[in-house]
Design a protein around this motif. Structure first.
Motif, PDB file in Angstrom:
ATOM      1  N   ARG A  37      -3.825  -6.493   4.535  1.00 47.33           N
ATOM      2  CA  ARG A  37      -2.865  -5.701   5.317  1.00 47.33           C
ATOM      3  C   ARG A  37      -3.536  -4.669   6.218  1.00 47.33           C
ATOM      4  NH1 ARG A  37       1.073  -3.987   0.404  1.00 47.33           N
ATOM      5  NH2 ARG A  37       1.405  -6.080  -0.424  1.00 47.33           N
ATOM      6  N   SER A  68      -9.982   2.107   6.636  1.00 51.48           N
ATOM      7  CA  SER A  68      -8.889   2.099   5.650  1.00 51.48           C
ATOM      8  C   SER A  68      -9.304   1.318   4.417  1.00 51.48           C
ATOM      9  CB  SER A  68      -7.628   1.466   6.240  1.00 51.48           C
ATOM     10  OG  SER A  68      -7.190   2.180   7.361  1.00 51.48           O
ATOM     11  N   TRP A 120      -9.839   2.931   0.783  1.00 45.47           N
ATOM     12  CA  TRP A 120      -8.990   2.398  -0.288  1.00 45.47           C
ATOM     13  C   TRP A 120      -9.843   1.880  -1.441  1.00 45.47           C
ATOM     14  CZ3 TRP A 120      -8.314  -2.587  -2.289  1.00 45.47           C
ATOM     15  CH2 TRP A 120      -7.233  -2.726  -3.167  1.00 45.47           C
ATOM     16  N   ALA A 135      -3.094   7.304   6.530  1.00 50.14           N
ATOM     17  CA  ALA A 135      -1.718   6.906   6.861  1.00 50.14           C
ATOM     18  C   ALA A 135      -1.532   5.404   6.655  1.00 50.14           C
ATOM     19  CB  ALA A 135      -1.393   7.287   8.307  1.00 50.14           C
ATOM     20  N   GLU A 136      -2.516   4.610   7.057  1.00 52.43           N
ATOM     21  CA  GLU A 136      -2.415   3.162   6.867  1.00 52.43           C
ATOM     22  C   GLU A 136      -2.437   2.786   5.383  1.00 52.43           C
ATOM     23  OE1 GLU A 136      -3.975  -0.656   9.173  1.00 52.43           O
ATOM     24  OE2 GLU A 136      -5.625   0.520   8.328  1.00 52.43           O
ATOM     25  N   ASN A 145      -1.478   4.645   2.844  1.00 47.62           N
ATOM     26  CA  ASN A 145      -0.221   5.069   2.229  1.00 47.62           C
ATOM     27  C   ASN A 145       0.956   4.185   2.633  1.00 47.62           C
ATOM     28  OD1 ASN A 145      -1.562   7.105   0.886  1.00 47.62           O
ATOM     29  ND2 ASN A 145      -1.006   8.681   2.351  1.00 47.62           N
ATOM     30  N   SER A 146       0.911   3.610   3.834  1.00 47.29           N
ATOM     31  CA  SER A 146       2.029   2.767   4.276  1.00 47.29           C
ATOM     32  C   SER A 146       1.868   1.303   3.875  1.00 47.29           C
ATOM     33  CB  SER A 146       2.211   2.864   5.795  1.00 47.29           C
ATOM     34  OG  SER A 146       1.132   2.262   6.467  1.00 47.29           O
ATOM     35  N   GLU A 147       0.629   0.817   3.761  1.00 49.87           N
ATOM     36  CA  GLU A 147       0.407  -0.611   3.540  1.00 49.87           C
ATOM     37  C   GLU A 147       0.043  -0.989   2.108  1.00 49.87           C
ATOM     38  OE1 GLU A 147       1.035  -2.926   5.749  1.00 49.87           O
ATOM     39  OE2 GLU A 147       1.579  -1.425   7.242  1.00 49.87           O
ATOM     40  N   SER A 148      -0.274  -0.027   1.264  1.00 50.26           N
ATOM     41  CA  SER A 148      -0.660  -0.354  -0.113  1.00 50.26           C
ATOM     42  C   SER A 148       0.313   0.281  -1.090  1.00 50.26           C
ATOM     43  CB  SER A 148      -2.087   0.133  -0.395  1.00 50.26           C
ATOM     44  OG  SER A 148      -2.126   1.528  -0.559  1.00 50.26           O
ATOM     45  N   ASP A 149       0.117  -0.029  -2.344  1.00 49.05           N
ATOM     46  CA  ASP A 149       0.943   0.558  -3.393  1.00 49.05           C
ATOM     47  C   ASP A 149       0.393   1.909  -3.845  1.00 49.05           C
ATOM     48  OD1 ASP A 149       2.492  -1.712  -3.302  1.00 49.05           O
ATOM     49  OD2 ASP A 149       1.424  -2.699  -4.928  1.00 49.05           O
ATOM     50  N   GLU A 162      -0.900   5.907  -3.081  1.00 51.77           N
ATOM     51  CA  GLU A 162      -0.769   7.058  -2.193  1.00 51.77           C
ATOM     52  C   GLU A 162      -1.996   7.910  -2.428  1.00 51.77           C
ATOM     53  OE1 GLU A 162       1.835  11.067  -1.528  1.00 51.77           O
ATOM     54  OE2 GLU A 162       2.839   9.335  -2.403  1.00 51.77           O
TER      55      GLU A 162
END
Length: 175
Positions: A86, A92, A96, A146-147, A149-153, A155
């Motif tokens: 994603r 990112s 992550w 931001a990516e 937090n929006s694309e993964s499970d 935060e």
């Protein structure tokens, strides 16, 4: 088989070779939970010490020290390829992967910001653009967070440590 699995649909062997060499530059530091000044010793390992490309086959050797960690399902299961696909930004993914390993303790180790910059950007960190923290934060950190937090499970929340008025180190809360 690997090309089909990862969706590699190109005949560009040079790109494949460069990607394999990049895999060989992945270095794992063993004691990342202890704060830097309190680390008793430092140890690092590469995941793939050897990679070979022959016609339609890529062969790789996994470091013997890393292999025992990778076959541990608790460690291996932390990397979810559906989430990895994603991300559109390389930073990112790097952030992550760094953060997800600390999920069980909810907070990453503190890392000097310049070291963290070099860790997630690699060779591109040498440019003058990211020599100042404010540019690194606005152009790399905040968009990547931001990516994530929006694309993964997950935060993640950026926590900055200061020495005087300057940012000296980073860590993340992971939920």
């Amino acid at each position: 088989e690997m090309a089909r699995t990862i969706g590699f649909d190109s005949n560009n062997r040079q790109y494949l070779k460069e990607s394999a060499e990049a895999l060989m530059r992945i270095v794992f530091e063993w004691d990342v939970i202890a704060p830097v000044p309190r680390r008793i010793h430092w140890k690092a390992s590469v995941l793939f010490p050897e990679i070979e490309i022959r016609s339609d086959v890529i062969r790789y050797q996994i470091s013997s020290q890393m292999r025992e960690r990778l076959v541990n399902p608790d460690m291996y299961a932390m990397i979810d390829m559906n989430i990895v696909r994603r991300f559109r930004r390389a930073p990112s993914l790097a952030i992550w992967e760094f953060c997800v390993r600390f999920e069980k303790i909810s907070r990453t180790a503190e890392v000097p910001w310049a070291h963290f910059r070099d860790m997630i950007l690699g060779e591109s960190a040498e440019g003058k653009t990211y020599q100042e923290y404010k540019y690194f934060k606005s152009k790399v950190l905040l968009p990547a967070i931001a990516e994530i937090n929006s694309e993964s499970d997950h935060e993640i929340v950026l926590l900055e440590s200061k020495e005087g008025r300057r940012i000296s180190a980073l860590r993340f809360e992971v939920h």
